[in-house]
Scaffold this active site. Structure first.
Site, short mmCIF file in Angstrom:
data_model
loop_
_atom_site.label_atom_id
_atom_site.label_comp_id
_atom_site.label_asym_id
_atom_site.label_seq_id
_atom_site.Cartn_x
_atom_site.Cartn_y
_atom_site.Cartn_z
N ASP A 57 0.83 -1.22 0.00
CA ASP A 57 0.00 0.00 0.00
C ASP A 57 0.86 1.26 0.00
O ASP A 57 0.36 2.36 -0.29
CB ASP A 57 -0.98 0.00 1.19
CG ASP A 57 -0.31 -0.06 2.56
OD1 ASP A 57 0.93 -0.13 2.62
OD2 ASP A 57 -1.04 -0.04 3.59
N TYR A 77 12.23 3.25 -0.45
CA TYR A 77 11.64 1.91 -0.48
C TYR A 77 10.36 1.89 -1.32
O TYR A 77 10.23 1.11 -2.27
CB TYR A 77 11.32 1.43 0.95
CG TYR A 77 10.31 0.27 0.97
CD1 TYR A 77 10.67 -0.99 0.51
CD2 TYR A 77 9.00 0.46 1.42
CE1 TYR A 77 9.75 -2.04 0.49
CE2 TYR A 77 8.07 -0.58 1.40
CZ TYR A 77 8.45 -1.82 0.93
OH TYR A 77 7.54 -2.86 0.91
P1 NAD Z 1 11.51 -9.52 4.63
O1 NAD Z 1 12.45 -8.38 4.68
O2 NAD Z 1 11.12 -10.20 5.88
O3 NAD Z 1 12.05 -10.65 3.63
C1 NAD Z 1 12.61 -10.37 2.39
C2 NAD Z 1 13.30 -11.62 1.89
O4 NAD Z 1 13.84 -11.36 0.58
C3 NAD Z 1 14.47 -12.09 2.77
O5 NAD Z 1 14.40 -13.48 2.97
C4 NAD Z 1 15.69 -11.72 1.95
O6 NAD Z 1 16.81 -12.56 2.20
C5 NAD Z 1 15.16 -11.87 0.53
N1 NAD Z 1 15.92 -11.08 -0.47
C6 NAD Z 1 16.28 -9.77 -0.38
N2 NAD Z 1 16.96 -9.40 -1.47
C7 NAD Z 1 17.01 -10.49 -2.27
C8 NAD Z 1 17.56 -10.73 -3.57
N3 NAD Z 1 18.21 -9.78 -4.23
N4 NAD Z 1 17.42 -11.96 -4.10
C9 NAD Z 1 16.77 -12.95 -3.43
N5 NAD Z 1 16.26 -12.77 -2.21
C10 NAD Z 1 16.36 -11.57 -1.63
O7 NAD Z 1 10.22 -8.96 3.86
P2 NAD Z 1 8.66 -9.22 4.09
O8 NAD Z 1 8.17 -8.30 5.12
O9 NAD Z 1 8.44 -10.67 4.20
O10 NAD Z 1 8.10 -8.70 2.68
C11 NAD Z 1 7.95 -9.58 1.57
C12 NAD Z 1 7.36 -8.81 0.42
O11 NAD Z 1 6.09 -8.25 0.81
C13 NAD Z 1 8.21 -7.63 -0.03
O12 NAD Z 1 8.16 -7.55 -1.42
C14 NAD Z 1 7.53 -6.41 0.59
O13 NAD Z 1 7.75 -5.25 -0.18
C15 NAD Z 1 6.08 -6.85 0.56
N6 NAD Z 1 5.22 -6.25 1.59
C16 NAD Z 1 5.54 -6.36 2.93
C17 NAD Z 1 4.67 -5.84 3.88
C18 NAD Z 1 4.96 -5.95 5.36
O14 NAD Z 1 4.21 -5.39 6.15
N7 NAD Z 1 5.99 -6.66 5.79
C19 NAD Z 1 3.48 -5.22 3.48
C20 NAD Z 1 3.19 -5.12 2.11
C21 NAD Z 1 4.06 -5.66 1.19
O1 DAU Z 2 2.40 -0.66 4.58
C1 DAU Z 2 3.12 -1.77 4.13
C2 DAU Z 2 4.57 -1.62 4.54
O2 DAU Z 2 4.61 -1.81 5.95
C3 DAU Z 2 5.52 -2.60 3.85
O3 DAU Z 2 5.52 -2.33 2.47
C4 DAU Z 2 6.94 -2.46 4.41
O4 DAU Z 2 7.79 -3.44 3.83
C5 DAU Z 2 6.88 -2.66 5.91
O5 DAU Z 2 8.17 -2.45 6.46
C6 DAU Z 2 5.88 -1.69 6.54
O6 DAU Z 2 6.35 -0.32 6.44
P1 DAU Z 2 6.17 0.70 7.65
O7 DAU Z 2 7.15 1.80 7.49
O8 DAU Z 2 4.74 1.07 7.83
O9 DAU Z 2 6.56 -0.29 8.85
P2 DAU Z 2 7.42 -0.09 10.18
O10 DAU Z 2 7.18 -1.29 11.02
O11 DAU Z 2 8.82 0.31 9.89
O12 DAU Z 2 6.68 1.16 10.85
C7 DAU Z 2 5.31 1.12 11.20
C8 DAU Z 2 4.97 2.45 11.84
O13 DAU Z 2 5.65 2.54 13.11
C9 DAU Z 2 5.44 3.67 11.05
O14 DAU Z 2 4.51 4.71 11.22
C10 DAU Z 2 6.77 4.04 11.72
C11 DAU Z 2 6.56 3.65 13.15
N1 DAU Z 2 7.77 3.19 13.90
C12 DAU Z 2 8.49 2.20 13.36
C13 DAU Z 2 9.62 1.73 14.00
C14 DAU Z 2 10.44 0.62 13.40
C15 DAU Z 2 8.08 3.78 15.09
O15 DAU Z 2 7.39 4.69 15.61
N2 DAU Z 2 9.22 3.34 15.74
C16 DAU Z 2 9.99 2.34 15.23
O16 DAU Z 2 11.02 1.99 15.86
#
Ligand code: NAD
Ligand code: DAU
Length: 338
Positions: free
Chosen positions: A125, A149
Site C-alpha cells: 500500500d 523503499y
Molecule cells: P523480509 O524483509 O522479511 O524478507 C525479504 C526476503 O527477501 C528475505 O528473505 C531476503 O533474504 C530476501 N531477499 C532480499 N533481497 C534479495 C535478492 N536480491 N534476491 C533474493 N532474495 C532476496 O520482507 P517481508 O516483510 O516478508 O516482505 C515480503 C514482500 O512483501 C516484499 O516484497 C515487501 O515489499 C512486501 N510487503 C511487505 C509488507 C509488510 O508489512 N511486511 C506489506 C506489504 C508488502
Molecule cells: O504498509 C506496508 C509496509 O509496511 C511494507 O511495504 C513495508 O515493507 C513494511 O516495512 C511496513 O512499512 P512501515 O514503514 O509502515 O513499517 P514499520 O514497522 O517500519 O513502521 C510502522 C509504523 O511505526 C510507522 O509509522 C513508523 C513507526 N515506527 C516504526 C519503527 C520501526 C516507530 O514509531 N518506531 C519504530 O522503531
C-alpha cells in the site's frame, strides 16, 4: 503445480510457503533467497525435509541462476524478494533499487522467455503514499511514493504493468497493508516493540506516535495471495488490507498492557523523514472478485503474535545479535529524544 517463491526465507514468504504446503500438499515449491540480514533459514526448518520443497541460495538479479531454475519447469512465480525496511532505505537506497526494480525485471524476462503461466508481484500500500482521514486508496489511485523503499516498489509495479501491456505477460499485483505475525524480523514496529519490551528496553516511537497503519495478520495476507494466484485476473491489481486501522501509540499501548510492562518504556524520538501519516485502502475489488475477507481480528492477531515471540525467544535472540545489533546501535540508539 510447481511454484517459484522468491524471498521465501523472509517474513511473509516463509508464512506463505507454510500456508501453501499445508493447503496444497501436492504442490512443489522452489524458493530462491539471497539470505540477506532479513532472510532466515530457521523460518523454514520444519519443512526443509519435505521432498516437494527445495531451497536455492541466490540473488533474483542473477539472470543465469533464475533461468536455470525456471527452465526446469515452473508454473508460477511469486516475487516476495525485496529490501523491505523504510528506515534502511533512508540510509542506503541503492540496494533497494537493485533488488526491488532490477530483480523484478530479471524475473519478468524469465517469465517471458520460458512462458511461465503466472507471475505474482507482491507489492505494498506504500506505493500510494499517505491519505487523509475518511479517504481510501483504490487500485486506480495515483502512485505517490514518499520513501526510496516505496518508490522502488512503485517502479517495480510499473515495470510489471509494462510487461503486461507490451508482451501480454500473465502478471498480477497484490498490494497489502502492514503485516504482522510470526517470523517478522524485529526491526519492524510490532516485533521490535514486543522484543524490546520483553528485554525492558526503550520503545522508540517516532514523532507524536499518531501515525496510522492498517494491520493485516500475515496468514490473512497469505490467503489473499493464494486467491490472487488461483482466481485473479491477468493484468489486475488487488488491494489486500486488514480493515484494522490503529495509531502506532495504540499498538504500543496494547503490547505494553498485554505484557504488563510500564508506559515509561516509551521513548518519543525524532520523526522518520517524509513519514506517511496514514495508510488506508479500499479492498472491495478483492472482496467482490475473489471473496477475500481477512478473518483474524486485530486484538486476536496481536495476542497470537505476542505469544509467538514469548514462545520463540531463541529465534529472536539469535536474530537480534551480531550484525543487527550493530545496525540497531548505530541508527536507533542514536535517535534524538523529543
Ligand atoms: P523480509 O524483509 O522479511 O524478507 C525479504 C526476503 O527477501 C528475505 O528473505 C531476503 O533474504 C530476501 N531477499 C532480499 N533481497 C534479495 C535478492 N536480491 N534476491 C533474493 N532474495 C532476496 O520482507 P517481508 O516483510 O516478508 O516482505 C515480503 C514482500 O512483501 C516484499 O516484497 C515487501 O515489499 C512486501 N510487503 C511487505 C509488507 C509488510 O508489512 N511486511 C506489506 C506489504 C508488502
Ligand atoms: O504498509 C506496508 C509496509 O509496511 C511494507 O511495504 C513495508 O515493507 C513494511 O516495512 C511496513 O512499512 P512501515 O514503514 O509502515 O513499517 P514499520 O514497522 O517500519 O513502521 C510502522 C509504523 O511505526 C510507522 O509509522 C513508523 C513507526 N515506527 C516504526 C519503527 C520501526 C516507530 O514509531 N518506531 C519504530 O522503531
Amino acid at each position: 503445480m510447481k511454484l517459484l517463491v522468491t524471498g521465501g526465507a523472509g517474513f511473509i514468504g516463509s508464512n506463505f510457503i507454510h500456508h501453501i504446503l499445508k493447503t496444497y500438499p501436492q504442490y512443489k515449491i522452489v524458493t530462491l533467497d539471497k539470505l540477506t540480514y532479513a532472510g532466515n533459514l530457521d523460518n523454514l526448518s520444519d519443512i526443509e525435509p519435505a521432498n516437494n520443497y527445495q531451497f536455492v541460495k541466490g540473488d533474483i538479479c542473477d539472470l543465469k541462476l533464475v533461468e536455470e531454475i525456471v527452465s526446469g519447469g515452473i508454473d508460477a512465480i511469486l516475487n516476495f524478494a525485496a529490501e523491505t525496511h523504510v528506515d534502511r532505505s533512508l540510509y542506503d537506497p541503492k540496494c533497494f533499487v537493485q533488488t526491488n526494480i532490477t530483480g523484478t525485471q530479471v524475473l519478468l524476462e524469465a517469465v517471458l522467455k520460458y512462458k511461465v503461466k503466472r507471475f505474482i508481484q507482491i507489492s505494498t500500500d506504500e506505493v500510494y503514499g499517505s491519505i487523509e482521514q475518511g479517504k481510501f486508496f483504490t487500485e486506480e489511485s495515483l502512485l505517490l511514493p514518499n520513501s526510496p523503499y516505496s518508490a522502488s516498489k512503485a517502479g517495480a509495479d510499473l515495470l510489471v504493468r509494462s510487461y503486461f501491456k507490451t508482451f501480454k505477460l500473465p502478471v498480477l499485483i497484490t498490494r497489502s497493508s502492514n503485516n504482522y505475525g510470526p517470523y517478522q524480523f524485529p526491526e519492524k514496529l510490532i516485533p521490535l516493540f514486543i522484543t524490546n519490551a520483553l528485554e525492558d528496553r526503550e520503545l522508540p516511537l517516532y514523532g507524536d506516535g499518531l501515525y496510522i497503519r492498517d494491520w493485516i495478520y500475515v496468514e490473512d495476507n497469505c490467503k489473499g495471495i493464494d486467491l490472487v494466484l488461483h482466481k485473479g485476473k491477468e493484468g489486475e491489481i488487488y488491494n489486500l488490507g486488514g480493515g484494522a486501522e490503529k495509531t502506532n501509540l495504540e499498538i504500543t499501548n496494547f503490547i505494553l498492557n498485554y505484557l504488563g510492562k510500564p508506559e515509561s518504556l516509551i521513548k518519543h524520538v525524532k520523526d522518520r523523514p517524509a513519514h506517511d501519516r496514514r495508510y488506508a485502502m479500499d479492498c472491495i475489488k478483492a472482496e467482490k472478485e475473489l471473496n477475500f475477507r481477512p478473518k483474524v481480528k486485530l486484538e486476536e492477531g496481536l495476542k497470537k503474535t505476542v505469544e509467538w515471540y514469548l514462545n520463540n525467544k531463541e529465534w529472536w535472540k539469535k536474530v537480534k545479535s551480531g550484525e543487527y545489533l550493530k545496525y540497531y546501535e548505530n541508527h536507533y540508539l542514536k535517535r534524538e529524544k523529543v
